[in-house]
Design an enzyme around this catalytic site. Structure first.
Site, PDB file in Angstrom:
ATOM      1  N   HIS A 163       0.869  -1.194   0.000  1.00  0.00           N
ATOM      2  CA  HIS A 163       0.000   0.000   0.000  1.00  0.00           C
ATOM      3  C   HIS A 163       0.896   1.232   0.000  1.00  0.00           C
ATOM      4  CE1 HIS A 163      -3.813   2.080   1.715  1.00  0.00           C
ATOM      5  NE2 HIS A 163      -2.979   3.025   1.297  1.00  0.00           N
ATOM      6  N   HIS A 215       1.517   5.358  -1.842  1.00  0.00           N
ATOM      7  CA  HIS A 215       1.068   6.479  -2.689  1.00  0.00           C
ATOM      8  C   HIS A 215       2.295   7.127  -3.309  1.00  0.00           C
ATOM      9  CE1 HIS A 215      -3.034   6.380  -1.001  1.00  0.00           C
ATOM     10  NE2 HIS A 215      -2.412   5.963   0.082  1.00  0.00           N
ATOM     11  N   LYS A 249      -9.356  -0.488  -5.266  1.00  0.00           N
ATOM     12  CA  LYS A 249      -9.323   0.180  -3.963  1.00  0.00           C
ATOM     13  C   LYS A 249     -10.589   0.999  -3.799  1.00  0.00           C
ATOM     14  CE  LYS A 249      -7.632   2.113  -0.157  1.00  0.00           C
ATOM     15  NZ  LYS A 249      -6.529   3.076  -0.166  1.00  0.00           N
ATOM     16  N   HIS A 290     -10.470   1.039   2.286  1.00  0.00           N
ATOM     17  CA  HIS A 290     -10.207   2.027   3.333  1.00  0.00           C
ATOM     18  C   HIS A 290     -11.409   1.917   4.261  1.00  0.00           C
ATOM     19  CE1 HIS A 290      -8.643   6.059   4.819  1.00  0.00           C
ATOM     20  NE2 HIS A 290      -9.717   5.805   5.537  1.00  0.00           N
ATOM     21  N   HIS A 346      -4.538  -0.462   6.350  1.00  0.00           N
ATOM     22  CA  HIS A 346      -4.051   0.372   7.466  1.00  0.00           C
ATOM     23  C   HIS A 346      -4.914   0.285   8.727  1.00  0.00           C
ATOM     24  CE1 HIS A 346      -6.954   2.916   5.443  1.00  0.00           C
ATOM     25  NE2 HIS A 346      -6.130   3.288   4.509  1.00  0.00           N
ATOM     26  N   ASP A 373       1.393   2.563   3.546  1.00  0.00           N
ATOM     27  CA  ASP A 373       0.552   3.745   3.331  1.00  0.00           C
ATOM     28  C   ASP A 373       1.417   5.003   3.344  1.00  0.00           C
ATOM     29  OD1 ASP A 373      -1.700   5.193   2.735  1.00  0.00           O
ATOM     30  OD2 ASP A 373      -2.503   5.175   4.768  1.00  0.00           O
TER      31      ASP A 373
HETATM   32 ZN   LIG Z   1      -3.458   5.018   1.578  1.00  0.00          ZN
END
Ligand SMILES: [Zn+2]
Length: 341
Positions: free
Chosen positions: A13, A15, A96, A133, A170, A245
């Site tokens: 995970h 970004h 996602k 999420h 997360h 994350d």
């Molecule tokens: Zn994230």
């Protein structure tokens, strides 16, 4: 023990953002990680397989040889079974889903989960993974309760689509850990970030506001953090794996009146995890968490290369290309051998 050698880890995970930031971020992940699952909340978002392939090309253009990505599409109210089928056909193995408004660039996210039933059914049929999420976006929900309140939606998805593989991303609460640990099949797993194993809400708002510790889900109580540590360090656990994350924002987007959510950890995630696992007498379980459980869940081969961590303190830089990392200016006792000066 002065060093430990493990299979090269994966980050399930991350970004990378876009443009100049992407160019700066990809090498900081590829330095330690063999593979990364790239999240699709760019601006504009990655909504189709074709867009994911273009984004993949942008990443590969700045990545060193040998680094691999697994791409995702963003599941939004407009997603259709046909979009999912097309993406899967192009090699996109996960979608996602962001509930509406819960984090960075999640406007126009999902509120009506039942309306997405045909999409979930198609993902189940194809074997495409749903990455969640897991926070309830309701306006009446207190911010620290969003993850726990989401668990009923998770349960609905798991009951209705019993062949669907789901990752709760997360994790931040003891309640969510309990649900993942006790789920009877291998279809539910969870990622855990280094910062949720390190911080509690005290590190965000007690003794001064710490914008670089602010993320979604928000770090919670010491009992939640300790429960997360127990889950990931437990001998033989297979349901929890690393998703950093790592979510870079430029300093000025964090240090302002309405700071963005996200903690940046890519270059220090592995050293910090070694420190946390060592403190909990569990260095031997580090490899399962960073390099084995995620690949097994996604049905991918384990990495054959290895990486060595040495107990050699270093100080985390104040900034990486305008982004302030977790533990900026602080010492970490472990580092990756190939980073030694
Ligand atoms: Zn994230």
């Amino acid at each position: 023990l002065q060093s430990i050698t493990i299979r090269r880890p994966d980050d399930w995970h991350v970004h990378f953002r876009q443009g100049e930031m992407l160019a700066n971020m990809v090498p900081l992940t590829s330095r330690h990680f063999k593979r990364a699952r790239v999240m699709p909340n760019t601006d504009p978002p990655i909504l189709t397989g074709a867009q994911a392939l273009i984004y993949h090309g942008e990443i590969m253009a700045v990545a060193p040889a040998g680094f691999e990505t697994k791409m995702t599409i963003k599941v939004v109210p407009e997603t259709t079974p046909a979009i999912v089928r097309e993406a899967f056909g192009l090699g996109i193995d996960a979608g996602k889903l962001y509930p509406d408004g819960v984090t960075t660039l999640s406007a126009n996210g999902v509120r009506d989960f039942k309306a997405l039933s045909p999409v979930f059914a198609e993902m189940e049929k194809l074997g495409m993974v749903l990455c969640l999420h897991g926070e309830d976006p309701g306006e009446d929900v207190f911010c620290l309760d969003r993850e726990e309140r989401f668990l009923k939606t998770l349960q609905w998805i798991l009951d209705k689509f019993q062949g669907l593989k789901v990752v709760m991303e997360h994790l931040s609460t003891a309640e969510a850990v309990y649900v993942v640990e006790h789920f009877p099949t291998k279809n539910l797993a969870a990622t855990v970030t280094p910062h949720h194993l390190e911080n509690t809400l005290n590190d965000v708002i007690d003794g001064g506001l710490r914008p670089h510790h602010y993320c979604k889900p928000i770090a919670k109580r010491p009992e939640d953090r300790d429960r997360l540590i127990r889950a990931v360090t437990r001998l033989g656990q297979t349901k929890f794996f690393l998703g950093t994350d790592s979510a870079p924002h430029y300093r000025e987007s964090k240090e302002c009146d309405c700071g963005a959510a996200g903690v940046f950890t890519a270059p220090l995630a592995l050293p910090l995890l070694a420190q946390i696992f060592e403190e909990n007498g569990a260095l031997g379980q580090l490899e399962a968490f960073t390099s084995v459980n995620g690949a097994n869940f996604y049905g991918l081969p384990l990495n054959e290369e290895t990486i060595t961590l040495v107990r050699e303190p270093w100080t985390v830089p104040d900034e990486y290309s305008g982004v302030v990392p977790l533990r900026a200016g602080k010492e970490i006792r472990w580092q990756v051998a190939s980073d030694l000066g």
